[in-house]
Motif scaffolding. Structure first.
Motif, PDB file in Angstrom:
ATOM      1  N   ASP A 310       8.281 -24.994  48.416  1.00 57.32           N
ATOM      2  CA  ASP A 310       9.107 -23.787  48.728  1.00 57.32           C
ATOM      3  C   ASP A 310       8.025 -22.786  48.414  1.00 57.32           C
ATOM      4  N   GLY A 311       6.861 -22.821  48.555  1.00 54.57           N
ATOM      5  CA  GLY A 311       6.060 -21.690  48.048  1.00 54.57           C
ATOM      6  C   GLY A 311       5.828 -21.453  46.393  1.00 54.57           C
ATOM      7  N   THR A 312       6.323 -22.098  45.902  1.00 60.00           N
ATOM      8  CA  THR A 312       6.402 -22.009  44.137  1.00 60.00           C
ATOM      9  C   THR A 312       5.545 -22.891  43.665  1.00 60.00           C
ATOM     10  N   HIS A 313       5.244 -24.240  44.146  1.00 58.38           N
ATOM     11  CA  HIS A 313       4.637 -25.407  43.870  1.00 58.38           C
ATOM     12  C   HIS A 313       3.416 -25.435  44.362  1.00 58.38           C
ATOM     13  N   SER A 314       2.106 -26.211  43.486  1.00 54.44           N
ATOM     14  CA  SER A 314       0.982 -26.432  44.081  1.00 54.44           C
ATOM     15  C   SER A 314       1.079 -27.867  44.913  1.00 54.44           C
ATOM     16  N   ALA A 315       0.110 -28.045  45.704  1.00 48.60           N
ATOM     17  CA  ALA A 315       0.036 -29.269  46.173  1.00 48.60           C
ATOM     18  C   ALA A 315       0.201 -30.389  45.484  1.00 48.60           C
ATOM     19  N   GLU A 316      -0.516 -30.553  44.276  1.00 48.96           N
ATOM     20  CA  GLU A 316      -0.335 -31.658  43.255  1.00 48.96           C
ATOM     21  C   GLU A 316       1.097 -31.853  42.776  1.00 48.96           C
ATOM     22  N   GLU A 317       1.801 -30.702  42.495  1.00 48.19           N
ATOM     23  CA  GLU A 317       3.291 -30.772  42.215  1.00 48.19           C
ATOM     24  C   GLU A 317       4.282 -31.320  43.233  1.00 48.19           C
ATOM     25  N   VAL A 318       3.963 -30.847  44.579  1.00 46.40           N
ATOM     26  CA  VAL A 318       4.596 -31.336  45.687  1.00 46.40           C
ATOM     27  C   VAL A 318       4.593 -32.691  45.805  1.00 46.40           C
ATOM     28  N   MET A 319       3.332 -33.408  45.545  1.00 43.06           N
ATOM     29  CA  MET A 319       2.912 -34.617  45.636  1.00 43.06           C
ATOM     30  C   MET A 319       3.736 -35.238  44.539  1.00 43.06           C
ATOM     31  N   ALA A 320       3.764 -34.833  43.370  1.00 41.18           N
ATOM     32  CA  ALA A 320       4.384 -35.669  42.089  1.00 41.18           C
ATOM     33  C   ALA A 320       5.914 -35.519  42.600  1.00 41.18           C
ATOM     34  N   LEU A 321       6.398 -34.411  42.668  1.00 45.02           N
ATOM     35  CA  LEU A 321       7.980 -34.079  42.928  1.00 45.02           C
ATOM     36  C   LEU A 321       8.310 -35.401  44.025  1.00 45.02           C
ATOM     37  N   THR A 322       7.461 -35.357  44.958  1.00 48.48           N
ATOM     38  CA  THR A 322       8.012 -36.227  46.336  1.00 48.48           C
ATOM     39  C   THR A 322       7.926 -37.692  45.899  1.00 48.48           C
ATOM     40  N   ARG A 323       7.003 -38.080  45.273  1.00 47.65           N
ATOM     41  CA  ARG A 323       6.837 -39.542  44.624  1.00 47.65           C
ATOM     42  C   ARG A 323       7.916 -39.831  43.771  1.00 47.65           C
ATOM     43  N   ALA A 324       8.271 -38.772  42.968  1.00 47.38           N
ATOM     44  CA  ALA A 324       9.178 -38.943  41.916  1.00 47.38           C
ATOM     45  C   ALA A 324      10.607 -39.239  42.491  1.00 47.38           C
ATOM     46  N   ALA A 325      10.839 -38.463  43.576  1.00 45.97           N
ATOM     47  CA  ALA A 325      12.218 -38.534  44.331  1.00 45.97           C
ATOM     48  C   ALA A 325      12.143 -39.759  45.232  1.00 45.97           C
ATOM     49  N   GLY A 326      10.832 -39.975  45.763  1.00 46.00           N
ATOM     50  CA  GLY A 326      11.114 -40.943  46.913  1.00 46.00           C
ATOM     51  C   GLY A 326      10.976 -42.362  46.665  1.00 46.00           C
ATOM     52  N   PHE A 327      10.333 -42.566  45.422  1.00 38.88           N
ATOM     53  CA  PHE A 327      10.223 -44.246  45.116  1.00 38.88           C
ATOM     54  C   PHE A 327      11.274 -44.477  44.195  1.00 38.88           C
ATOM     55  N   GLY A 328      11.839 -45.774  44.564  1.00 39.88           N
ATOM     56  CA  GLY A 328      12.853 -46.454  43.639  1.00 39.88           C
ATOM     57  C   GLY A 328      12.085 -47.024  42.268  1.00 39.88           C
TER      58      GLY A 328
END
Ligand code: GLN
Length: 451
Positions: A310-328
């Motif tokens: 959303d423009g407020t997170h770095s690429a690395e943060e997007v990666m971490a947030l996505t993996r946190a939400a996307g993996f069980g």
């Protein structure tokens, strides 16, 4: 007829993640047109099949039962998918699995569990539990699976059908979403040994797109399935796979199957493979190590889900947030375990040690196959367990693969064939038949004799 059967029983079984009647009927019409045009398509032309949702399919979503791939449509077909289509099989839909094939019950699917058709309160095994349930519930006559540590044989065993793990490299991994690349092996499910053999021959064989694919002729498994003669065959009973921890009803059916083989003229001998009991811990270091590396590709940039962009997170943060939400939780557990086992300072003690165990197990197989033609054991220590029973205890879940994992570590061929129901719960029991690399035909020959 199969689409109608699916409409009737799917609300109870939930074997599929994706079904699209129109796409299926379109494929069927196309096969019909090819046959009318005189194309020679082989014995499975027009036969419907349920396809594990870990194989890339260009006309259907491919999710590996993970939120991180929800809605992803691959731009290409896996080799297995392409060969099914070339032979004129009609894909009924994509079947449920444990997320990224990590599990033994299909309860790790991010979407929903699948129910065992023999008893809806029980699991259908895993990770290919959607594929085993679909065939056992007569939703499909055939299905595909992948076996990394038992994920074809164990679900076949607990749903009373035939499941085959071909020799590693005998079937292509191209377009198969990778879990543990040195172990992953596509294979068939069917309700009898000959049907499994027909499907085995359709998708096996050398593939230049997979660097570990074996460039050798496919063993003639259809011939073997038709020739159920075991007279003079030397069968080794694995001493370590019986006794404590095995359900009495499983052992009873297993011993009867061995006696049946003996009465058909096979020579039965007891064989000791002492290191097979260390296969499980070695596997649970090797498989997560490979998984931690393979799953690094889910970086929020390339596929499916993207969280926090959303423009407020770095690429690395997007990666971490996505993996946190996307993996069980199970996938995260494996990534952490694997990353730890591979980290500097621990590599030799864990990953390196596990690789040594792997070599010892391969040598024990080689020594055993000097004495016998095939080895047999129960496929799994118990019949289907209850949904929810082992979800809080990963170690209890891992035990379902005690007998199947040695063949994965050695890359050998292995089959599960149904041998009746356990007295205490009336649930199916499977006999495991193990054979050397590229001797897949022996599994079919013995399987056809006992089924
Ligand atoms: N149940 C084993 C695991 O969780 C095997 C899975 C498989 O063969 N894909 O790793």
């Amino acid at each position: 007829a199969h689409l109608d059967r699916m409409a009737e029983v799917e609300p109870k079984i939930k074997a599929f993640l994706h079904v699209d009647r129109e796409t299926t009927l379109e494929q069927a019409r196309a096969v019909d047109a090819r046959l009318k045009a005189g194309e020679q398509l082989g014995p499975l032309a027009g036969v419907p099949i349920a396809h594990k949702d870990i194989f890339a399919t260009r006309d259907m979503p491919t999710t590996a039962a993970s939120k991180i791939l929800e809605g992803w449509r691959p731009p290409y077909d896996a080799t297995v998918t392409a060969r099914l289509r070339a032979a004129g099989l009609v894909i009924l839909g994509k079947t449920n699995l444990d997320e990224f094939a990590m599990g033994s019950s299909t309860e790790n699917s991010a979407f929903h569990p699948t129910h065992n058709p023999w008893d809806l309160t029980r699991v259908p095994g895993g990770s290919s539990g959607g594929s085993s349930a679909a065939v056992a519930a007569y939703e499909a006559p055939l299905s595909t699976g992948t076996d990394t540590g038992g994920s074809i044989r164990q679900p076949a065993s607990v749903t009373g059908i035939v499941g085959m793990k071909p020799t590693y490299g005998g079937s292509s991994r191209y377009g198969l979403i990778a879990f543990a690349s040195s172990l992953d092996t596509p294979g068939p499910f069917a309700r009898n040994v000959l049907d499994a053999a027909l499907l085995h021959e359709v998708f096996s064989g050398h593939d230049p797109m997979d660097s570990t694919s074996i460039d050798a002729p496919v063993p003639s498994v259809v011939e073997a399935a038709k020739n159920a003669d075991v007279a003079g065959l030397r069968i080794g009973v694995v001493k370590e796979f019986a006794g404590d921890g095995y359900q009495p009803g499983v052992l009873a059916r297993y011993h009867e199957a061995v006696q049946l083989l003996e009465s058909l003229g096979a020579k039965v001998v007891e064989v000791s493979c002492p290191s097979f009991t260390t296969a499980l811990p070695a596997y649970y270091l090797i498989a997560p190590s490979e998984a931690s590396s393979n799953l690094a590709r889910f970086d929020a940039m390339r596929y499916g889900l993207r969280v926090g962009d959303d423009g407020t997170h770095s690429a690395e943060e997007v990666m971490a947030l996505t993996r946190a939400a996307g993996f069980g939780p199970e996938v995260k557990r494996r990534i952490m375990l694997g990353t730890y086992a591979l980290s500097s300072g621990y590599y030799d003690a864990y990953y390196g040690q596990a690789q040594k165990v792997r070599t010892v197990i391969s040598r024990e197989f080689e020594a055993a196959y000097q004495q016998v033609d095939v080895l047999v054991s129960p496929t799994t220590p118990t019949t289907a367990f209850a949904i929810g029973e082992r979800t809080d205890d990963p170690m209890a879940m891992y035990l379902a693969d005690l007998c199947t994992i040695p063949s994965n570590l050695a890359g050998n061929a292995a089959m599960s064939v149904p041998v009746g129901l356990a007295d205490e719960d009336d649930l199916p029991v499977g006999l495991q038949i193990m054979a050397p690399v590229l001797a897949d035909d022996r599994c079919y020959r013995v399987g056809a004799a006992v089924e």
